[in-house]
Design an enzyme around this catalytic site. Structure first.
Site, short mmCIF file in Angstrom:
data_model
loop_
_atom_site.label_atom_id
_atom_site.label_comp_id
_atom_site.label_asym_id
_atom_site.label_seq_id
_atom_site.Cartn_x
_atom_site.Cartn_y
_atom_site.Cartn_z
N CYS A 2 0.32 2.66 1.14
CA CYS A 2 0.87 1.32 1.22
C CYS A 2 -0.29 0.39 1.58
O CYS A 2 -1.39 0.84 1.86
CB CYS A 2 1.91 1.28 2.33
SG CYS A 2 3.16 2.56 2.14
N ARG A 31 -1.72 -1.43 -4.00
CA ARG A 31 -1.58 -0.21 -3.21
C ARG A 31 -0.14 0.31 -3.19
O ARG A 31 0.14 1.34 -2.60
CB ARG A 31 -2.04 -0.46 -1.76
CG ARG A 31 -3.48 -0.89 -1.67
CD ARG A 31 -3.86 -1.16 -0.24
NE ARG A 31 -3.87 0.05 0.55
CZ ARG A 31 -4.91 0.87 0.67
NH1 ARG A 31 -6.03 0.58 0.06
NH2 ARG A 31 -4.82 1.95 1.41
N TRP A 80 4.42 1.88 -1.00
CA TRP A 80 4.49 2.94 -2.00
C TRP A 80 5.26 4.05 -1.30
O TRP A 80 4.76 4.69 -0.38
CB TRP A 80 3.09 3.40 -2.38
CG TRP A 80 3.07 4.33 -3.55
CD1 TRP A 80 3.11 3.98 -4.88
CD2 TRP A 80 2.99 5.76 -3.52
NE1 TRP A 80 3.07 5.11 -5.66
CE2 TRP A 80 2.99 6.21 -4.86
CE3 TRP A 80 2.91 6.70 -2.50
CZ2 TRP A 80 2.92 7.56 -5.19
CZ3 TRP A 80 2.85 8.04 -2.84
CH2 TRP A 80 2.85 8.47 -4.17
N ASN A 106 0.79 2.58 7.12
CA ASN A 106 0.35 3.24 5.88
C ASN A 106 -0.05 4.65 6.25
O ASN A 106 -0.94 4.85 7.06
CB ASN A 106 -0.85 2.48 5.30
CG ASN A 106 -1.55 3.26 4.19
OD1 ASN A 106 -0.91 4.03 3.48
ND2 ASN A 106 -2.84 3.06 4.05
N GLY A 107 0.62 5.64 5.66
CA GLY A 107 0.30 7.03 5.97
C GLY A 107 1.57 7.84 6.10
O GLY A 107 2.61 7.47 5.56
N GLU A 467 -10.14 10.64 -20.64
CA GLU A 467 -10.02 9.35 -19.95
C GLU A 467 -9.13 8.38 -20.74
O GLU A 467 -8.29 7.69 -20.16
CB GLU A 467 -11.43 8.76 -19.72
CG GLU A 467 -11.46 7.38 -19.11
CD GLU A 467 -10.68 7.24 -17.80
OE1 GLU A 467 -10.32 8.25 -17.19
OE2 GLU A 467 -10.40 6.09 -17.43
N LYS A 471 -5.56 6.75 -19.54
CA LYS A 471 -5.32 5.30 -19.56
C LYS A 471 -4.04 5.00 -20.32
O LYS A 471 -3.20 4.22 -19.89
CB LYS A 471 -6.53 4.62 -20.21
CG LYS A 471 -7.03 3.39 -19.59
CD LYS A 471 -7.97 3.53 -18.43
CE LYS A 471 -7.49 4.33 -17.27
NZ LYS A 471 -8.50 4.56 -16.26
N GLU A 474 -0.92 6.17 -18.21
CA GLU A 474 -0.58 5.46 -16.97
C GLU A 474 -0.17 4.01 -17.20
O GLU A 474 0.61 3.46 -16.44
CB GLU A 474 -1.68 5.58 -15.92
CG GLU A 474 -2.94 4.83 -16.21
CD GLU A 474 -3.96 4.90 -15.08
OE1 GLU A 474 -3.58 5.02 -13.91
OE2 GLU A 474 -5.17 4.82 -15.38
N HIS A 490 -4.98 25.88 -31.87
CA HIS A 490 -4.51 27.05 -31.11
C HIS A 490 -3.17 26.78 -30.44
O HIS A 490 -2.83 27.44 -29.46
CB HIS A 490 -5.55 27.47 -30.07
CG HIS A 490 -6.83 27.94 -30.69
ND1 HIS A 490 -6.95 29.15 -31.33
CD2 HIS A 490 -8.05 27.34 -30.81
CE1 HIS A 490 -8.19 29.29 -31.80
NE2 HIS A 490 -8.87 28.19 -31.49
N LYS A 578 -3.21 1.97 -6.54
CA LYS A 578 -4.65 1.98 -6.85
C LYS A 578 -5.37 3.05 -6.06
O LYS A 578 -6.17 3.79 -6.60
CB LYS A 578 -5.23 0.60 -6.53
CG LYS A 578 -6.72 0.49 -6.79
CD LYS A 578 -6.99 0.27 -8.24
CE LYS A 578 -8.46 0.13 -8.57
NZ LYS A 578 -8.72 0.46 -9.97
O1 M6R Z 1 -10.47 5.60 -5.90
P1 M6R Z 1 -10.66 6.86 -6.68
O2 M6R Z 1 -11.68 6.75 -7.74
O3 M6R Z 1 -10.91 8.04 -5.81
O4 M6R Z 1 -9.26 7.09 -7.39
C1 M6R Z 1 -9.01 8.25 -8.13
C2 M6R Z 1 -7.77 8.12 -8.97
O5 M6R Z 1 -6.64 7.92 -8.17
C3 M6R Z 1 -7.88 6.97 -9.97
O6 M6R Z 1 -8.99 7.10 -10.79
C4 M6R Z 1 -6.61 6.91 -10.84
O7 M6R Z 1 -6.54 8.02 -11.67
C5 M6R Z 1 -6.60 5.62 -11.66
N1 M6R Z 1 -5.27 5.09 -11.69
C6 M6R Z 1 -7.04 5.83 -13.06
O8 M6R Z 1 -6.97 4.68 -13.83
#
Ligand code: M6R
Length: 583
Positions: A2, A31, A80, A106-107, A467, A471, A474, A490, A578
């Protein structure tokens, strides 16, 4: 994961409390956006008031539109959800039975059930399903027999788990109490007063200086002072944030994600300036001798996989990249030198791997964007990206900046000239974006109703494919899966049928493999599209090493336009945050 924030304001700014807290929340919304809430001490009526609402900060802002309150202290939260579904009741702040306390957190409080049971036995009434509410009632209980700050100290001593907590009470309306165990928390100060936040980005417009609260520390702020203690009582070392408030704004762009994709070239340029300004990269390269492993999550994991590949090609040695969430299973490998890659520097899984590695006596090289983050501080050498704040949940420009550092590390290790090898990269990204944008948008218009797709690559483009697939998933919620082109036959190819989309992430390394996969899928009716020179999404022709810089940006654009066409908010994809500070 959060976001929490707080403000203690000087007299002439107290009518600004609510708009200010909303501004903090907007910047922290990345967050988590399951709910948002604000709690203030109303100094006219001498009571705590809480407003909270399920959904994004916007919904909270609507109910606060006509509210005017003069408040010396206030706290705020964007959630969150971990314990308890997203709802108005489970939204923070939480309060005690008498409404004399407001707390945000947060936690995770891992012993909240035991504590709750005991408190209920003593007559406390709980209204939410959250772990956080227990903090308010515990504090209320201790407050019966001691002054507020002592009650707060005793409260946090009773908590297990990890947290960043801020709390206000009508019993001491000059102070905001705070505590940090593992979850991030920074303190800021400026002309209006003192502030607290999970992320200094939210404070850029208000704080002239910031300082990091260390793990295990707690204390209070007032409008013009602070106190911090833990193992030691200490003076904080305040510094001026290097990011500007403008960097954290959308400017002419409709979304942060699009802005940040176009900031790719600048992020690389600035990162390169940083690399060349000291000898940290060479010191880090020297640390990579006997046993070296890398750990990272999500996009950072993909950047690190590219690094492993590049390093192997240049040195003949392979550095394993571990998925941070799985790293504890491989804890015997977490020794020697561990390279931890993380944009936020706060990802729980990555930090956990780092701490396991430290226990094994490992040295840590951090590759991190957020200055003052936990990874930045806990690394023996921190190689900092200079990508600026990344607000969109999808990592875009920071992926390229991470690669810039990881390429530099590889080149430094083999004695290549960094300036000469890395200087062309921003131009490659710029050219690629210019060449591909219209085509990426057009392809998104064609594909936006698809449910599934494959992204194929080979050699270095395998990791680029991973990657791009992440993208697309998500941001647009289209199920995209990456495979090595040759592996597709395969098993995955059984999904090939009329209209099934396949995206090929080009590389010149073994183009035949990509051509063959194209044939295999096309002959079964699949629609095959290429991100490649002179193909569906055209890009500049580059050598295999530069492929991630040429192919990834159009993939980012494609995912962005897919989300837009599907009517989604690319900056705030559902269920995500994030920085993932929980396990
Ligand atoms: O802050 P970080 O690079 O450690 O975060 C890792 C992942 O949570 C982050 O890359 C996540 O996969 C993103 N949403 C990707 O776009």
């Amino acid at each position: 994961m959060c976001g929490i924030a707080a403000a203690a304001l000087r007299s002439k700014f107290r009518m600004e409390m609510i708009p200010l807290l909303l501004e903090f929340l907007k910047a922290l919304e990345y967050r988590g956006y399951d709910s948002a809430g604000i709690g203030v001490y109303d100094e006219v009526n001498r009571r705590i008031i809480i407003w909270k609402k399920k959904g994004k900060v916007e919904s909270l802002a609507k109910i606060l539109r006509n509210v005017r309150v003069r408040a010396p202290i206030g706290i705020a939260h964007t959630r969150w959800a971990t314990h308890g579904i997203p709802s108005d009741i489970n939204a923070h702040p939480h309060t005690d039975c008498k409404n004399e306390v407001a707390v945000v957190h947060n936690g995770i409080i891992s012993n909240f059930r035991e504590l709750k049971e005991k408190l209920e036995e003593s007559g406390h009434k709980f209204v939410s399903d959250t772990d956080t509410e227990v903090i308010a009632h515990l504090f209320e209980e201790y407050l019966k027999s001691m002054p507020p700050f002592e009650a707060f100290e005793k409260t946090i001593r009773s908590l297990k788990g990890y947290y960043a907590i801020v709390m206000i009470t009508s019993k001491d309306p000059t102070k905001i109490f705070f505590a940090r165990k593992e979850s991030p928390l920074v303190i800021g100060r400026g002309s209006k007063g003192y502030f607290l936040s999970s992320d200094m980005v939210s404070l850029l417009g208000s704080a002239e200086e910031v300082a990091v609260i260390e793990d295990g520390e707690y204390g209070w702020i007032t409008e013009d002072d602070y106190f911090v203690t833990g193992k030691n009582r200490r003076e904080l070392s305040f510094f001026k944030p290097s990011w500007t408030p403008q960097q954290a704004m959308k400017g002419q762009y409709e979304h942060f994600m699009l802005k940040e994709i176009y900031e790719g070239p600048t992020a690389i340029k600035e990162t390169l300036v940083g690399i060349l300004s000291d000898d940290n990269i060479f010191k880090a390269a020297e640390m990579m001798d006997e046993h070296v492993v890398a750990v990272a999550a999500g996009t950072s994991y993909h950047a690190s996989l590219i690094f492993s590949y590049l390093y192997m090609k240049h040195t003949g040695k392979y550095i394993i990249t571990l998925d941070a969430s799985e790293a504890p299973h491989y804890k015997n490998l977490l020794r020697g030198t561990v390279i931890a890659v993380s944009q936020s520097g706060e990802t729980y899984d990555t930090l956990k791997a780092v701490r396991l590695a430290k226990k094994n006596g490992a040295k840590i090289i951090g590759v991190v964007n957020v200055l003052g983050s936990t990874l930045d501080r806990e690394s023996d050498i921190s190689l900092r990206l200079r990508a600026g704040p990344e607000i969109g949940v999808a990592a875009t420009k920071t992926f390229l900046a991470q690669l810039t550092i990881l390429y530099a590390l590889t080149y430094a290790k083999v004695g290549m000239d960094l300036e000469e090898t890395l200087r062309p990269l921003p131009e490659v990204v710029k050219e690629s974006l210019e060449m591909s944008a219209g085509y990426a948008k057009a392809l998104a218009n064609k594909l936006y109703q698809k449910r599934d797709m494959y992204v194929l690559g080979t050699g270095i483009s395998n990791f680029v494919a991973m990657e791009i697939a992440l993208k697309i998933k998500e941001i647009s919620y289209i199920h995209a899966e990456a495979y090595p082109a040759g592996e597709a036959k395969h098993g995955p190819i059984s999904l090939a049928e009329k209209g099934f989309p396949v995206l090929i992430a080009w590389t010149p390394e073994d183009e035949d493999k990509l051509e063959v996969a194209d044939e295999e899928f096309s002959s079964r009716g699949s629609e095959v599209y290429w991100i490649a020179p002179e193909k569906d999404i055209p890009i500049p022709k580059v050598s295999w090493e530069i492929v991630p810089f040429a192919v990834t940006p159009p993939g980012q654009l494609l995912s962005y336009y897919l989300a837009i066409k599907r009517g989604l908010d690319p900056d705030k994809p559902r269920n995500l945050a994030k920085s993932v500070t929980v396990h």
